[in-house]
Structure formats: C-alpha cells, structure tokens
Design a protein around this motif. Structure first.
Motif, PDB file in Angstrom:
ATOM      1  N   SER A 155       0.958  -1.555   0.095  1.00 26.22           N
ATOM      2  CA  SER A 155       0.186  -0.162   0.392  1.00 26.22           C
ATOM      3  C   SER A 155       1.145   1.434  -0.615  1.00 26.22           C
ATOM      4  N   GLU A 196       2.722   1.699  -3.854  1.00 30.92           N
ATOM      5  CA  GLU A 196       1.402   2.133  -4.052  1.00 30.92           C
ATOM      6  C   GLU A 196       0.755   3.493  -4.278  1.00 30.92           C
ATOM      7  N   LEU A 199      -6.896   2.134  -4.138  1.00 30.97           N
ATOM      8  CA  LEU A 199      -5.795   2.210  -3.763  1.00 30.97           C
ATOM      9  C   LEU A 199      -6.585   0.977  -3.082  1.00 30.97           C
ATOM     10  N   VAL A 233      -5.213  -3.639  -3.027  1.00 32.63           N
ATOM     11  CA  VAL A 233      -5.578  -4.369  -1.769  1.00 32.63           C
ATOM     12  C   VAL A 233      -6.198  -5.002  -1.488  1.00 32.63           C
TER      13      VAL A 233
END
Length: 440
Positions: free
Chosen positions: A30, A33, A167, A171
C-alpha cells in the motif's frame, strides 16, 4: 501470582505467521502504491507548470528587454490563480504577479535551491510574502529563472491525494490472492500434520524396535553364555567326570561359543546396515565366485549330511556391491539349508538378468521346507524355524538373525526377497540385486 504460559499449536502458529506476513505485505504494498501514484501525479503537475514557465519564457523572448512582467502574465492561462515570478540567476526578484516585493532575494527558497542544483525545483510551502500555501515550481533559463506557483488548495490537494478507490481495489485484490495462497496452505495442513504424525510414529516405532531388539539381544546372549558357563563349571568342579563326559561338555561349550560368535556377527551386520550404511564400501563383484567361496566353507557340513550343491549362477552375473554383505546373503542361506533341509537333499542356485537392470537369484533346496503359515515370519528377527518345526541338529541352532541379515543385505543392494514353497516341495528364496549400486 504465577503467570500462565500459553502454548500454541502448530496450526495456530501457522495462522499467526501467515497473518503477520499478509499484514506486512499489504502494508508495504500500500505504501509503495501510494508513493508510485503520488510521484506519477506530481510528474503530471510538474509537466503542466513547466509548460506554463516555457510559455512565459517565450513571451519574454518575444517582447525582449526590459522585461514587462504584466504583459507576460496576461498571456498565461487564466483558468487558475497562477502566480508568476521572474528572478535573476542570483535569486533577485524582477517581477512577481502577486506582490510588489521587487528586488528582494529569494535564493533561500527551497524551489530556488532545487532549481540551482538542476533544471527545475519543486516545493509545497506557505509563501513568506502573502502567507498563502502554494505549490511552487522554479525553472532555470540562460539569464534568469521563472517560478510558477499554484494555490495549494482543494483542487491541487485533491489531485495529489492518492486515489482511494484504486488503492482499495489494489489492496482487496492483493488480499484475495494472499488469502487464496493461505487457504491452499491450510488445505495442505492436514497432509502436513499427517506427515508429521507419521514421522513421530516412525520415531516411536524405531525406539520400540530398538528397545525390543536390545531386550532380545540380551536374552539371546544370555542363553549361550549360561550354557557355556554351566559346562565349564561342571568341568572345573567335578573331578570325577569320565573322559567321554568331559569331551561332551567341551564340545557343547564349543558349539555355544560358535553360536555366540554367529550372534555377535549377525548383530554387527544388521546394526551397520541400519545405522551406518554410508560406511559400507562397495566394489565390482562376481556372484558366482562369492557363492563358490561359501560352498567351499560349508563343504564339510554338506558332505556330512549327504547333500549336493549346484552353483548354476551365470558367469556374467556381476554387480557393484558390498562383498561382505553379498557373502552374508549366500552364507546364511546355505547355513540354513545345512541346518534345516535334512539329509540327502540338494541345493540349486541359478541367476538371470531382468529388464530393469537387476540380477535375479533363485536359491532352492529340496529339503523339509516350512509351514506355509510361517513364510511371512521367517525374515523376522530372532524367529527360528527349528523352534517351530524341529531339527535333527539341536546343538547347531542359529542366532535367529540369519534371514533378517539376508533381507537387510538384499535391500541394501536395492532389491527385494521373498520365500515360497515350490510344487515339488522344499523351500525357495527369490531375490534381486541392483547391478549398479552407487559407490559410497
């Protein structure tokens, strides 16, 4: 107060470990990203602001000296609150569209410092002149620098903020993949648990077998030692024994010493095969020659019992193996025939090659044979045929390890052995030996 210790099972530890790995992996992914997306959006905004700076530079070139900042500013896009600052290469302000702070030096501003170290500098900060938060980009040209500033308000903040939806999707997909991997691991957990239980059971069985073998060895050693001691004590304590009686006791003590020697030899062979097979050396062997040596060793007993032995093994039956173990195979088989086959019987040993690169050996005697129900047990340790069927040579009983040695030695050479009763009677052993056992 005594603290209670919590002990986790293997499955719980696996779940905790898997959860920790999943959490760390998702967190790192994360963050990565977010950084990638932020840098991408920053590059888009930087390109846009550099385009505005290049437009201002073209206007300066068009109008020439002296620089008229207001004319240049009027040519810039008016869809955003663009702040234009023109500075000398030393950082002195020539023009600023938002303030009248002319001739002030901005060389200590982060974007100016970054511009001097490269072609452009970037910063998000609060202006020291009007106390408003801006997104700055400064770009250096030949004789001056141009700084473009955009108010760092809702539009720019929203643009630079990571796309929460994308995002979240990333995830979720990552978690789905990792959970699928975790489920696959947990599905295989039962097999792993069964394998661990099998290993543990094998360890327990090995301990049980070693304990049982130790007990049996102690018992087997006690018998010949007690017999020898009894005969020798009679010879020492009884002075009135006649010569024939003394000779009988000496012969029986001698036979028990032979039995003890055979037992120790067989125990040594079995232990070495099971505990340290890597220490057993191998070399090129001719099976016919080894069997001939065994028959020479037992020639006296064979003649005494009126038996005949025929070595029909092919001359080209050769293997890479242990000479002592192969000798032990034939020695124990011939010794069993001499003890249990009976008088006036015949031993025949033949061989042939198989398509799997093995040598098949058929050992047969025409003696009394054994009860078919005992065929499954004759390779067990300390199982004696004479104890179940009787023999004419009770003083010449074996250690009970002979056929166990044969089986282990055959398995050491990559083969298998079986026993069966032929239609014409007697007993036949059928076993294979690998021709190309690896040298250790």
């Amino acid at each position: 107060m005594i603290m209670k210790k919590f002990r986790y099972s293997y499955k719980q530890m696996l779940l905790i470990y898997l959860g920790a790995v999943l959490g760390i992996f998702v967190l790192v992914a994360s963050i990565y990203e977010i950084r990638i997306e932020r840098n991408y959006k920053k590059s888009i905004l930087t390109t846009k602001m550099e385009g505005i700076a290049d437009l201002a530079k073209q206007a300066i070139s068009f109008y020439g000296e002296p620089i008229d900042g207001s004319k240049i500013y009027s040519l810039l896009p008016d869809d955003q609150e663009i702040r234009l600052t023109i500075l000398t290469c030393e950082g002195t302000v020539i023009y600023d569209s938002d303030t009248q702070d002319i001739d002030s030096n901005h060389s200590d501003r982060p974007e100016i410092i970054g511009c001097r170290s490269g072609k452009s500098g970037w910063a998000i900060r609060t202006s020291e002149t009007n106390h408003r938060e801006y997104c700055y980009l400064a770009k250096a040209y030949e004789d001056y620098m141009i700084r473009i500033a955009l108010p760092y308000e809702l539009d720019i903040k929203h643009f630079l903020r990571p796309n929460t939806f994308h995002l979240l999707i990333s995830v979720v997909l990552l978690l789905a993949v990792l959970v699928a991997i975790g489920m696959a691991m947990l599905q295989n957990y039962k097999q792993l648990e069964e394998a661990l239980a099998k290993v543990e059971n094998e360890k327990k069985e090995n301990r049980r077998m070693k304990h049982e073998m130790t007990h049996n060895i102690a018992h087997e050693l006690r018998t010949p030692v007690s017999s020898m001691r009894g005969y020798l004590e009679a010879l020492v304590d009884c002075d009135d024994l006649d010569g024939d009686r003394q000779k009988l006791f000496i012969q029986r003590a001698y036979l028990q010493s032979l039995r003890l020697s055979d037992l120790l030899r067989d125990i040594s062979i079995v232990t070495k095969i099971e505990e340290a097979p890597e220490l057993i050396k191998v070399e090129e062997l001719c099976l016919k020659d080894i069997l001939s040596g065994v028959l020479d060793e037992f020639s006296a007993k064979i003649q005494e019992r009126g038996m005949e032995a025929f070595n029909l093994i092919d001359d080209d039956s050769r293997i890479t193996g242990s000479p002592s173990l192969v000798y032990a195979i034939f020695r124990n088989l011939v010794e069993n025939s001499c003890k249990y086959a009976g008088k006036d019987t015949m031993i025949t040993v033949r061989s042939e090659k198989t398509d799997e690169g093995m040598i098949r050996v058929m050992y047969k005697d025409s003696g009394k044979g054994v009860n078919p129900a005992m065929l499954e047990r004759i390779f067990e340790r300390f199982f004696r045929i004479d104890a179940a069927t009787g023999t004419d040579y009770r003083d010449d009983v074996g250690s009970g390890l002979g056929l166990s040695v044969v089986r282990n030695a055959v398995q050491f050479h990559g083969g298998q052995i079986s026993a069966h009763i032929p239609p014409e009677g007697g007993l036949e052993f059928d076993f294979t030996l690998n021709q190309r056992r690896k040298r250790l």
